[in-house]
Design an enzyme around this catalytic site. Structure first.
Site, PDB file in Angstrom:
ATOM      1  N   SER A 214       7.244  -9.374  -0.708  1.00  0.00           N
ATOM      2  CA  SER A 214       7.043  -9.038  -2.112  1.00  0.00           C
ATOM      3  C   SER A 214       8.386  -8.589  -2.683  1.00  0.00           C
ATOM      4  O   SER A 214       9.172  -7.934  -2.005  1.00  0.00           O
ATOM      5  CB  SER A 214       6.037  -7.891  -2.218  1.00  0.00           C
ATOM      6  OG  SER A 214       6.156  -7.276  -3.482  1.00  0.00           O
TER       7      SER A 214
ATOM      8  N   GLU B  59       2.470  -5.515  -7.262  1.00  0.00           N
ATOM      9  CA  GLU B  59       2.339  -6.339  -6.067  1.00  0.00           C
ATOM     10  C   GLU B  59       1.034  -7.126  -6.095  1.00  0.00           C
ATOM     11  O   GLU B  59       0.974  -8.282  -5.689  1.00  0.00           O
ATOM     12  CB  GLU B  59       2.411  -5.445  -4.818  1.00  0.00           C
ATOM     13  CG  GLU B  59       2.761  -6.198  -3.551  1.00  0.00           C
ATOM     14  CD  GLU B  59       3.175  -5.244  -2.434  1.00  0.00           C
ATOM     15  OE1 GLU B  59       4.319  -4.742  -2.484  1.00  0.00           O
ATOM     16  OE2 GLU B  59       2.370  -4.993  -1.541  1.00  0.00           O
TER      17      GLU B  59
ATOM     18  N   CYS C  24       3.114   5.704   7.319  1.00  0.00           N
ATOM     19  CA  CYS C  24       4.098   6.721   6.943  1.00  0.00           C
ATOM     20  C   CYS C  24       3.794   8.104   7.526  1.00  0.00           C
ATOM     21  O   CYS C  24       4.706   8.896   7.756  1.00  0.00           O
ATOM     22  CB  CYS C  24       4.187   6.831   5.429  1.00  0.00           C
ATOM     23  SG  CYS C  24       4.578   5.261   4.669  1.00  0.00           S
TER      24      CYS C  24
ATOM     25  N   CYS D  89       6.985  -1.951   1.040  1.00  0.00           N
ATOM     26  CA  CYS D  89       7.107  -0.518   0.758  1.00  0.00           C
ATOM     27  C   CYS D  89       7.971   0.222   1.754  1.00  0.00           C
ATOM     28  O   CYS D  89       8.453   1.313   1.481  1.00  0.00           O
ATOM     29  CB  CYS D  89       5.736   0.156   0.791  1.00  0.00           C
ATOM     30  SG  CYS D  89       4.548  -0.662  -0.219  1.00  0.00           S
TER      31      CYS D  89
ATOM     32  N   LYS E 280      14.234   6.015   4.377  1.00  0.00           N
ATOM     33  CA  LYS E 280      14.327   6.141   2.909  1.00  0.00           C
ATOM     34  C   LYS E 280      15.716   6.598   2.487  1.00  0.00           C
ATOM     35  O   LYS E 280      16.148   6.328   1.368  1.00  0.00           O
ATOM     36  CB  LYS E 280      13.275   7.137   2.400  1.00  0.00           C
ATOM     37  CG  LYS E 280      11.848   6.623   2.463  1.00  0.00           C
ATOM     38  CD  LYS E 280      11.536   5.649   1.346  1.00  0.00           C
ATOM     39  CE  LYS E 280      10.130   5.063   1.495  1.00  0.00           C
ATOM     40  NZ  LYS E 280       9.929   3.890   0.627  1.00  0.00           N
TER      41      LYS E 280
ATOM     42  N   GLU F 125      17.530   3.477   2.231  1.00  0.00           N
ATOM     43  CA  GLU F 125      17.050   2.687   1.097  1.00  0.00           C
ATOM     44  C   GLU F 125      17.614   3.209  -0.222  1.00  0.00           C
ATOM     45  O   GLU F 125      18.092   2.441  -1.056  1.00  0.00           O
ATOM     46  CB  GLU F 125      15.519   2.726   1.056  1.00  0.00           C
ATOM     47  CG  GLU F 125      14.916   1.897  -0.060  1.00  0.00           C
ATOM     48  CD  GLU F 125      13.412   2.099  -0.187  1.00  0.00           C
ATOM     49  OE1 GLU F 125      12.680   1.109  -0.168  1.00  0.00           O
ATOM     50  OE2 GLU F 125      12.956   3.268  -0.294  1.00  0.00           O
TER      51      GLU F 125
END
Lengths: 120, 597, 574
Positions: free
Chosen positions: C320, C280, C504, C300, C359, C362
């Protein structure tokens, strides 16, 4: 509506037309509308009365009608009763006489004696 | 406006619309045109005149003759006989229920002449679509006078002195509410009309909006001046399309005349009104829920304080009054505080409009001075109980109210007296019940209503009313248990104490008041498995009295379940296993031989 | 603000004039029970468990909403107050499936605790429980409306903190339900799977989708080579599941516990966090140099990614293209590591331990298969791992500390700070500074981007170029930054956005409770872990250097593009 005065004026004008629903002791103009009256032209009399009253902006008068008064040969009959005053019956009324009654009796307060039969 | 020799007022309130007054009106107009009376006789559609069970009704002026239960053919007759020839059509006029004697005019009918009409002063008398007729009856005079001759403080003072209290339910002093808002910080301020009438059977607010919309608009503008608000909202339910339509028209006409908008009466004061149509949730009658709904949020209440007068619409000071309250304002301004305070009782001034319904001869809309006794309303104005039945109870205040039994018939109807009896004034629903009403079933009906209408926000109301319903349900089904009455009482008290808003806090009233006044009926259901009024089907057994039964067989013919058997001319029997408890046999029996256990 | 004097339970107290009775009582050490109350977010007076008696008031007052006043006399424990609260709780429980023993929130449930505190002995109402089916349509979260007490804390968080409004109150009365609009399944609406709702839920009405069974099965399968990665934030929170203090750094015990469970290799997402910085950071420098689309925004956080896809699709090209560290790890585990260890990637089973419910979504995105397999097989939240450890009888606190395995377990402090808001930005700056200026950075801390402020702005000078930076956490804050960028009101070169408040460490998969205070402690733990690392800059990570040398060749190279970068797609707003 620019002011309260304006509203007052409008109200007064409109009230004339609404008085009929008040049940107040107005001057009452009764037109006999039995078969005889209608045959003799009572309808024309009513129309003439209304038109003339409107023209002269007469207030506090209700026009009502009744059936045969038993005086068929005098029809059309128009009875005018001013609160507290006597009851006046006009006979053989036609459109012109009706207009005259409005002007003289209702506006000027003068009874047109020669057209009446006087009652008690 | 034109001058006519006769005005025929055709009631176009919802009751009369349901009984098809439009067909009657059309027939009347056709006849008038045919007889060429159209230049002499004016037909006016008005708002509700009140005597709804007599509809369609009309009044012929100048005589004030009251015709009722009209069919289109009757209108032809009225035109030909009364309007043309001046002969009253006797068989179409009102007859008093007790004596059967005919009453020619309004004034001769108790239903009307015992009333004092302030809020309803124009309803049923003027054409609600004509601002001119409103003006002719002193409309907008109060606004004119306030704007030209009074300071805002004087207006508030006058309303305070009049003693007017909110007609929507809780009876908060109106003038005080205005004062709070006038003194509150924050701009802009708002004025709101609560027209979210939701009590089952209540329709006073709708009738005023449909019958005299300008009176509400005028009052809101007066309040706007008194509190410093320039914008008003009328929150009205979508189920009242006619009210919405007439309000819209009224707003438009008022703007045309400069009675709403900028610089009213050239005084520099501006006020305008918008309509907000609600979806008809009962809870949106609660003021904070109503305001949330206007703001476009879910219509549910929030805790008070802050009260709307401090933080209302969009957090700004807001006066919110209900329709009937507003309708009282212009006459108070015109006739003075003393005049108004001279009507009613010490703490409850003026009049109250009730929607009289249920087991009473004259149902409809009535307005009486505060302090009038229930007996006068039910028996003098309402004409008593039909079919010679006994009066059992009156239910006031709808789902938030309670029942008043016969022994309290002489209670003067005002805020405090009703509250003392466990009922409330509420918005004015007044349901009369005779001996055939089961009070447990009645309580169940109202609890079912509120638990359906609960917004679901606070737990006592959301869950508590459901639990009450479940308990009432089992009692009416014969599965009541020892302790259920006490549990209902505990729940009722708990919900009253714990619920967030007025809806929840009053939801247990129908249950608590029926337990208070008719506890023995609950006990009969629970301990004897018996419904004394014979209403609760699960507890009702239909039997034929052998002494009275002539064996005509009519019951057997009408029974949909084939539960009645017997030989002709011999006493018949009902099989309780097959019986659906529909009651048809009892209704049809000519010998009163069938009764319930 | 002026202050007022009042008494609560006879105790004279002083409070600010606009304080609530609840806040004031709490400060005075008087406990008033609450259920729907969520400080500053959900103050609605709905549950009616905080009712108190205020002398002179007609009705009992909800302490959470009612304001104090001069001379006010408050009673919190009179018999009528206790009676009213008790009945309300009894009613709430009467509409709640009392399945505590088999409930995911058993022993960590506010309702259960209240029932215990109130000493309820009986529920006298046996009526119906609002019948709504369980909604398990979402890959991350399960809604169980039967267990919902309608406190609306989830709705408040979703709307006010995250600006998503995926769920709302619907229907009325007894049928009231919190659900997506039109009662649509959660899996089909613009929910970003952040799980903040689950964090604030007092019961198990909304909770993470439990996937521990799949992990137990994999561990038991001798064919499978099961590797595990642990996210940075887990090491400062997993201890809470075992009674340790929030923010305590338990990295070594975590590794030992995972090994105890039977994982074949215990790796660290911090490794791929370092790798992310390489990719990144290079992407940023290349966009700066070649006039690419700016600002560059970090990628992220999977909740954030789904959010931008739903609500700001016009800004997708600012993101990104780097995969998240979890996905980079998965892709490498089944390629680079498989090759190196000589294992058939088909037999490698990748488990992630994440502080995050998003997540799970994801890992299931169809494009996350650049290794030729689904790169990550199962994602467990911190809470699910805690449960597995308890099931396995692990006495967590008494474990001896162990080390991560090579090579995917090697990391730097820059990788650890990914767990806190501002961490990615700081890690990137540590590397970018040295790469651009050629100078050694000392000290390495960029404190301007740290801390709990919702939006943080900073600027750094890189060889004469002033880089404008912004950091936002919580999607509501993200909206502020994005709106400012979209309208042209503000210009930035680089923006870090984390979906959850605090980053997080405040993720939707973290131990319950997670609140502002606990978030701050976990953040402190993160920076403590960073300080204790021998290396604190990603480009100094020897394992990452080796990876480039042996496999990837260079940042943004061909293999990187294939394995470590991804693409995004616009989704509808509803």
């Amino acid at each position: 509506m620019k002011s309260l005065d304006e509203l007052d004026k409008l109200r007064e004008k409109l009230q004339a037309e609404m008085r009929i629903r008040e049940g107040q002791p107005d001057t009452r103009v009764t037109v006999a509308m039995g078969t005889c009256g209608i045959a003799a032209g009572a309808r024309e009399v009513v129309t003439a009365l209304l038109e003339e009253m409107k023209k002269r902006n007469v207030k506090g008068v209700t026009i009502t009608q009744t059936g045969c008064a038993g005086l068929c040969h005098y029809e059309p009959l128009v009875e005018v009763e001013v609160p507290g005053g006597e009851r006046v019956t006009y006979v053989h009324v036609d459109g012109d006489k009706a207009r005259e009654i409005v002007l003289e009796h209702l506006v000027n307060g003068q009874i047109i004696k020669e057209w009446t039969i006087l009652k008690k | 406006m034109e001058l006519y020799r006769s005005h025929v007022l055709v009631c176009a309130g919802a009751g009369c619309i349901s009984s098809d007054c439009q067909a009657v009106k059309k027939s009347l107009l056709d006849s008038i045109n045919r007889l060429k009376l159209d230049k002499e006789v004016k037909v006016v559609e008005t708002g509700c005149m009140g005597p709804c069970d007599q509809g369609p009704v009309m009044v012929v002026y100048p005589e004030g003759v009251f015709y009722r239960r009209l069919k289109p053919a009757d209108a032809v007759e009225i035109a030909e006989e009364h309007l043309l020839k001046g002969r009253v059509v006797k068989h179409l006029i009102y007859q008093t229920p007790e004596t059967g004697s005919a009453a020619l005019t309004f004034e001769q009918i108790d239903f009307f002449n015992k009333q004092t009409r302030i809020a309803l002063r124009n309803t049923g008398i003027i054409n609600p679509e004509s601002v001119e007729e409103y003006i002719a009856r002193n409309g907008y005079q109060a606004l004119g006078r306030v704007l030209s001759k009074m300071t805002p403080e004087e207006v508030i003072d006058l309303v305070k002195k009049s003693g007017l209290r909110g007609r929507g339910g809780a009876g908060f002093p109106t003038g005080l509410k205005w004062e709070f808002s006038a003194r509150a910080q924050g701009k802009p301020k708002y004025v709101v009309c609560n027209a979210d009438e939701g009590d089952p059977g209540a329709f006073m607010d709708r009738s005023i909006l449909e019958g005299d919309p300008h009176s509400v608009l005028e009052a809101m503008a007066i309040c706007g001046y008194a509190t410093g608000a320039g914008q008003g909202y009328v929150y009205v339910r979508a189920e009242y399309p006619l009210a919405v339509q007439r309000l819209n028209l009224a707003i438009r006409k008022a703007r045309e005349y400069g009675l709403l908008g900028e610089n009213i009466f050239g005084t520099g004061f501006g006020f305008d009104v918008e309509i907000r149509v609600g979806a008809g949730a009962f809870v949106c009658g609660e003021e904070t829920a109503l305001l949330a709904s206007i703001e476009g949020r879910r219509g549910e209440p929030r805790p008070k304080p802050p009260f709307p007068a401090q933080g209302g619409l969009w957090g700004k000071p807001t006066v919110i009054n209900n329709v009937e309250t507003w309708a009282n304002i212009p006459p108070i301004i015109l006739n003075g505080a003393d005049w108004f305070a001279g009507i009613g009782t010490e703490k409850s001034k003026g009049t109250k409009v009730f929607a009289l319904a249920g087991k009473v001869n004259n149902t409809g809309l009535v307005e009486v001075p505060m302090g009038t006794t229930l007996r006068e309303i039910i028996f003098d104005i309402g004409g008593g109980i039909p079919n010679g039945k006994k009066f059992k109870a009156a239910q006031t205040g709808g789902p938030s109210g309670g029942c008043i039994p016969a022994k309290h018939l002489d209670v003067p109807v005002d805020y405090e007296s009703l509250t003392e009896l466990g009922a409330i004034m509420g918005s004015g629903g007044l349901i009369i019940m005779d001996e055939d009403t089961c009070m447990v079933d009645l309580a169940r009906f109202f609890v079912e209503f509120v638990q359906d209408e609960s917004c679901g926000k606070c737990s006592p109301c959301r869950i508590g009313t459901r639990r009450m319903l479940e308990i009432l349900d089992r009692i009416t089904k014969g599965r009541g248990r020892d302790g259920d009455i006490e549990l209902l009482e505990e729940l009722g008290r708990g919900i009253k104490a714990g619920a967030l808003c007025g809806l929840g806090q009053t939801a247990p009233n129908p249950v608590l008041s029926t337990i208070r006044h008719f506890r023995e009926e609950y006990e009969a259901h629970i301990y004897q498995h018996r419904c004394p009024a014979g209403v609760c089907k699960a507890l009702t057994v239909y039997v034929i009295d052998e002494e009275k039964c002539t064996g005509c067989g009519r019951c057997a013919v009408v029974c949909p379940a084939g539960a009645v058997s017997g030989v002709k001319k011999q006493p018949h029997h009902i099989d309780p296993e097959k019986c659906l408890k529909c009651g048809t046999c009892m209704e049809k029996c000519k010998f009163q031989a069938i009764h319930t256990l | 603000m002026s202050s007022v004097n009042l008494t609560i339970d006879g105790k004279p107290v002083q409070a600010e004039a606009d304080a609530t009775i609840l806040e004031t009582a709490r400060r005075a050490g008087i406990k008033i029970p609450t259920l729907c109350y969520l400080e500053e977010l959900n103050v609605i007076g709905a549950c009616r468990l905080c009712l108190v008696r205020v002398e002179g008031a007609r009705a009992l007052q909800p302490a959470c909403v009612a304001r104090v006043a001069e001379g006010m006399v408050v009673r919190t424990n009179t018999p009528d107050v206790l009676q009213a609260r008790r009945l309300n709780l009894e009613l709430i429980l009467s509409n709640h499936p009392r399945e505590c023993l088999t409930c995911p929130r058993n022993n960590n449930c506010e309702l259960q605790q209240l029932a215990a505190d109130f000493g309820l002995e009986e529920i006298r109402f046996e009526g119906e429980i609002t019948p709504y089916p369980v909604d398990d349509s979402s890959p991350a979260l399960v809604r169980d409306p039967r267990k919902c007490v309608l406190c609306r804390r989830c709705v408040a968080v979703c709307e006010q903190v995250q600006g998503v409004s995926a769920i709302s109150v619907q229907e009325r009365g007894f049928n009231t339900i919190v659900a997506p609009a039109f009662l649509d399944p959660l899996g089909s609406v613009a929910c970003v799977n952040c799980g903040q709702c689950a964090l604030v839920c007092p019961t198990a009405a909304i909770h993470e989708k439990d996937q521990t069974a799949a992990v137990w099965a994999a561990l038991a399968d001798p064919q499978k080579h099961v590797v595990v990665q642990t996210a940075p934030a887990v090491r400062v929170s997993i201890g809470e599941m075992f009674g340790l203090k929030p923010g305590e750094v338990v990295t070594g015990k975590l590794v030992a516990a995972l090994r105890h469970l039977g994982f074949d290799r215990v790796f660290d997402t911090d490794f791929s966090a370092d790798l992310t910085i390489m990719e990144e950071g290079s992407e940023l420098l290349s966009r700066l140099k070649e006039g690419g689309r700016l600002p560059l925004i970090t990628s992220c956080s999977p909740g954030w990614i789904k959010f931008i896809e739903h609500f700001y699709p016009a800004l997708l090209s600012n993101l990104s293209t780097c995969k998240s560290p979890q996905q980079m790890f998965g892709a490498l585990a089944k390629t680079y590591y498989a090759q190196k260890a000589g294992i058939d990637p088909a037999d490698i089973f990748v488990v992630s331990i994440m502080p995050c419910t998003a997540k799970k979504f994801e890992a299931g995105r169809p494009e996350m298969n650049s290794s030729g397999y689904q790169d990550v097989d199962v994602v467990l939240t911190t809470r699910e791992l805690g449960k597995m450890l308890k099931q396995a009888g692990v006495d967590f606190d008494s474990l001896s500390e162990e080390e991560y395995d090579d090579p995917l377990g090697i990391s730097t402090g820059a990788g650890v700070i990914f767990g806190a808001t501002g961490g990615v930005m700081e890690a990137a700056l540590r590397t970018a500074y040295e790469l651009v200026t050629g100078e050694t950075l000392e000290p390495v801390d960029f404190t301007a981007v740290r801390g709990m402020a919702g939006v943080k702005e900073a600027a750094v000078n890189l060889n004469g170029t002033e880089l404008k930076l912004a950091v936002a956490h919580g999607l509501g804050n993200a909206r502020k930054v994005l709106d400012a960028v979209s309208s042209g009101e503000k210009t930035f070169h680089f923006i870090e956005i984390m979906c959850c408040p605090g980053g997080c460490i405040g993720g939707g998969g973290q131990p319950i409770p997670t609140n502002t205070e606990i978030r701050a402690k976990r953040i402190a733990g993160i920076y403590r872990a960073d300080r204790e690392m021998p290396r604190r800059k990603s480009h100094e990570n020897p394992a990452v250097q080796a990876l480039y040398k042996e496999f990837l060749e260079q940042p943004l190279g061909y293999k990187s593009h294939e394995l470590l970068h991804t693409h995004y797609e616009p989704r509808g707003q509803f």
